[in-house]
Design an enzyme around this catalytic site. Structure first.
Site, short mmCIF file in Angstrom:
data_model
loop_
_atom_site.label_atom_id
_atom_site.label_comp_id
_atom_site.label_asym_id
_atom_site.label_seq_id
_atom_site.Cartn_x
_atom_site.Cartn_y
_atom_site.Cartn_z
N CYS A 130 -29.59 13.22 -24.90
CA CYS A 130 -28.47 13.76 -24.10
C CYS A 130 -27.70 14.85 -24.84
O CYS A 130 -27.32 15.87 -24.24
CB CYS A 130 -27.54 12.63 -23.69
N HIS A 242 -20.46 13.66 -23.00
CA HIS A 242 -20.49 14.00 -24.42
C HIS A 242 -19.84 15.38 -24.60
O HIS A 242 -20.02 16.29 -23.78
CB HIS A 242 -21.94 14.12 -24.92
N1 LIG Z 1 -27.47 6.85 -21.52
C1 LIG Z 1 -27.76 8.10 -21.83
O1 LIG Z 1 -26.89 8.99 -21.91
C2 LIG Z 1 -29.16 8.48 -22.10
C3 LIG Z 1 -29.46 9.82 -22.23
C4 LIG Z 1 -30.77 10.19 -22.49
C5 LIG Z 1 -31.72 9.22 -22.61
N2 LIG Z 1 -31.39 7.90 -22.49
C6 LIG Z 1 -32.46 6.90 -22.62
O2 LIG Z 1 -32.72 6.31 -21.35
C7 LIG Z 1 -33.15 4.96 -21.54
C8 LIG Z 1 -32.27 4.02 -20.73
O3 LIG Z 1 -30.93 4.14 -21.15
P1 LIG Z 1 -29.73 3.45 -20.35
O4 LIG Z 1 -28.51 4.02 -20.96
O5 LIG Z 1 -29.92 3.54 -18.88
O6 LIG Z 1 -29.92 1.90 -20.79
P2 LIG Z 1 -29.40 0.58 -20.07
O7 LIG Z 1 -28.17 0.85 -19.27
O8 LIG Z 1 -29.33 -0.46 -21.11
O9 LIG Z 1 -30.59 0.20 -19.03
C9 LIG Z 1 -31.87 -0.17 -19.46
C10 LIG Z 1 -32.79 -0.31 -18.26
O10 LIG Z 1 -34.10 -0.61 -18.72
C11 LIG Z 1 -34.58 -1.78 -18.04
N3 LIG Z 1 -35.46 -2.56 -18.90
C12 LIG Z 1 -35.20 -3.07 -20.13
N4 LIG Z 1 -36.28 -3.77 -20.58
C13 LIG Z 1 -37.22 -3.69 -19.62
C14 LIG Z 1 -38.53 -4.21 -19.47
N5 LIG Z 1 -39.10 -4.95 -20.43
N6 LIG Z 1 -39.22 -3.93 -18.34
C15 LIG Z 1 -38.66 -3.19 -17.37
N7 LIG Z 1 -37.41 -2.68 -17.42
C16 LIG Z 1 -36.71 -2.91 -18.54
C17 LIG Z 1 -33.32 -2.55 -17.74
O11 LIG Z 1 -33.60 -3.49 -16.72
P3 LIG Z 1 -32.83 -4.92 -16.64
O12 LIG Z 1 -31.46 -4.61 -16.05
O13 LIG Z 1 -33.70 -5.70 -15.73
O14 LIG Z 1 -32.76 -5.44 -18.03
C18 LIG Z 1 -32.40 -1.42 -17.29
O15 LIG Z 1 -32.69 -1.07 -15.97
C19 LIG Z 1 -33.11 4.73 -23.05
O16 LIG Z 1 -34.39 5.01 -23.58
C20 LIG Z 1 -32.13 5.76 -23.53
O17 LIG Z 1 -32.34 6.10 -24.87
C21 LIG Z 1 -30.14 7.50 -22.23
#
Ligand SMILES: NC(=O)c1ccc[n+]([C@@H]2O[C@H](COP(=O)([O-])OP(=O)(O)OC[C@H]3O[C@@H](n4cnc5c(N)ncnc54)[C@H](OP(=O)(O)O)[C@@H]3O)[C@@H](O)[C@H]2O)c1
Length: 344
Positions: A130, A242
Site C-alpha cells: 500500500c 497512509h
Molecule cells: N490492508 C491493506 O492496506 C493492504 C494493502 C495491500 C495489501 N494488503 C494485503 O492484502 C491481504 C489481506 O489483508 P487484509 O488487510 O484484508 O487482512 P484481513 O482484514 O485480516 O483479512 C484477511 C482475509 O483473508 C481470509 N483468510 C485468511 N485465511 C484464509 C484461508 N486459510 N483461506 C481462505 N481465506 C482466508 C480471511 O477470511 P476469514 O474472515 O474467514 O478468516 C479474510 O477474509 C494481506 O496479504 C495484506 O498484506 C493489505
C-alpha cells in the site's frame, strides 16, 4: 458476456473494499463470488445492494472463474494462487508473495500498465504494498519530467494496513485508555493507541524492516531500477489512509510550481496545496476516496534539484482494492482476457 469474478478474502478489510469498488465502478461482471476461510462459510458479504453468501476456499471450484482478486495473505496465496491460475483464472494478488518474482508483473496502472501483458507466464499479477502504490503514482510524472535520482520517505501508516484485527486493537486500546483499563497489546509489538510504532513487518539483517525494504524493491520494479530510495515506515493510530513525507532529488532542475502543475494533470493524483492552515490533505479526508492527494510541495534548499512533498491516500483503496480492480480493468480494456463460456 460479462466476467465471473471471485474475491478471495472477501470478509477482510481489503476484500470488503474490493466488493465495494467492483460495485461502484460497475465492473463488467456477470457474477461475483465471495470466498474466505472455512470459518466464514455462509457468512453474509455485501456487494452493492445485494448480499452474497461466503464460500469456503477449500471447497470452491474455480474452473469457470475468469478473474480472482486475492487478498487472504501470503501463505494462502502461495498455496492457492498457482492452483487457481491452473484452473484458468487470472489471479490478481494483494499479498507480498509474488511481487518479487521475475515472472509475475507488479502493476500500478497509472505507472506501468503495459507490463500487465506479462501475466501469461504464471497467470498471476501482483499488487504492490500500500505505501508503494501511492508513492509511485506521485513519483512517475515527476520522474518523466526531471529523472529522479534519490528518494527519502517517511511513512505514517494506518492500522487498517495490518488487517481487521489491528483496527479492533486500536479501537479496544483507545476505549481502555478512556475507561482507565489496561490497554491489551496483542497484534502490535507495543501499544498503538495514543502512540506510534517505528516498526512494520519483520526486521532484516541490515536493521531495516521488511516494509521499508518492500518500498525500495517495489519502486525499482514498477518505476525504474536506477532510483535510489530509503524509507522509515511508522505505524500511527489512524484507522484508514497512509501518509508519506517525501524528499526527492532529481537529475534535472524542477521547481515547486512546475511539479504542482505536472501533478495537477497526473492520473490518480489530486493536488491540494494552499499555503495556509488547513490547505493540505489529511488521512481523514482521503479515507474512502480513490485519489492520491499531494500537498506541501516545496523546493528543498539543502540539495541540488530537490523537492519535498506530502502525499496521502486510502490504503485499502489505491493501496489495495482499487488498484487490483484497475488491473482487472486493464486486462479487459486491452483485450488480454476473454470471459469463459459458461452454461446458462
Ligand atoms: N490492508 C491493506 O492496506 C493492504 C494493502 C495491500 C495489501 N494488503 C494485503 O492484502 C491481504 C489481506 O489483508 P487484509 O488487510 O484484508 O487482512 P484481513 O482484514 O485480516 O483479512 C484477511 C482475509 O483473508 C481470509 N483468510 C485468511 N485465511 C484464509 C484461508 N486459510 N483461506 C481462505 N481465506 C482466508 C480471511 O477470511 P476469514 O474472515 O474467514 O478468516 C479474510 O477474509 C494481506 O496479504 C495484506 O498484506 C493489505
Amino acid at each position: 458476456m460479462g466476467y465471473k469474478v471471485a474475491v478471495v478474502g472477501a470478509t477482510g478489510n481489503v476484500g470488503r473494499e474490493m466488493m465495494d469498488v467492483l460495485a461502484e465502478r460497475s465492473f463488467p461482471a456477470d457474477e461475483v463470488v465471495a470466498v474466505a476461510s472455512r470459518k466464514s462459510q455462509g457468512v453474509d458479504v455485501s456487494f452493492g445492494d445485494k448480499t452474497l453468501k461466503c464460500k469456503a476456499l477449500d471447497h470452491y471450484d474455480f474452473s469457470d472463474v475468469d478473474i480472482c482478486l486475492m487478498s487472504a495473505g501470503s501463505a494462502v496465496s502461495r498455496e492457492w494462487s498457482p492452483r487457481i491460475a491452473a484452473a484458468g483464472a487470472v489471479v490478481i494478488d494483494n499479498s507480498s508473495c509474488w511481487r518479487y518474482d521475475a515472472d509475475v508483473p507488479l502493476i500500478v496502472p497509472e505507472v506501468n500498465a503495459d507490463a500487465v501483458a506479462g501475466f501469461r507466464k504464471k497467470g498471476i499479477i501482483a499488487n504492490p504494498n500500500c505505501s508503494t502504490a501511492q508513492l509511485v503514482v506521485v513519483l512517475k510524472p515527476l520522474h518523466d519530467k526531471a529523472r529522479i535520482r534519490r528518494v527519502v520517505v517517511a511513512t505514517y501508516q494506518s492500522v487498517s494496513g495490518a488487517g481487521k484485527e489491528a483496527m479492533d486493537e486500536l479501537f479496544a486500546q483507545s476505549k481502555a485508555v478512556f475507561t482507565l483499563d489496561e490497554p491489551q497489546v496483542k497484534k502490535f509489538p507495543k501499544r498503538i493507541a495514543f502512540n506510534l510504532i517505528p516498526h512494520i513487518d519483520v526486521f532484516m539483517d541490515d536493521g531495516f524492516t521488511k516494509e521499508e525494504w518492500k518500498m525500495v524493491a517495489e519502486t525499482k520494479k514498477i518505476l525504474d531500477p536506477k532510483i535510489k530510495l530509503v524509507a522509515t515506515c511508522v505505524r500511527v493510530p489512524v484507522f484508514v489512509s497512509h501518509s508519506e513525507a517525501v524528499n526527492i532529488e532529481f537529475e534535472e532542475p524542477i521547481s515547486a510550481d512546475e511539479a504542482r502543475e505536472i501533478l495537477q494533470d497526473a492520473p490518480g493524483c489530486l493536488v491540494i496545496d494552499k499555503r495556509e492552515p488547513g490547505g493540505y490533505a489529511t488521512p481523514y479526508e482521503a479515507a474512502g476516496e480513490d485519489a492520491t492527494y499531494v500537498s506541501r510541495i516545496r523546493e528543498d534548499p539543502t540539495v541540488d534539484n530537490g523537492l519535498v512533498l506530502w502525499c496521502v491516500s486510502d490504503n485499502l483503496r489505491k493501496g489495495a482494492a482499487l488498484n487490483a480492480v484497475q488491473i482487472a480493468e486493464c486486462l479487459i480494456n486491452r483485450r488480454l482476457i476473454e470471459a469463459k463460456r459458461r452454461a446458462a
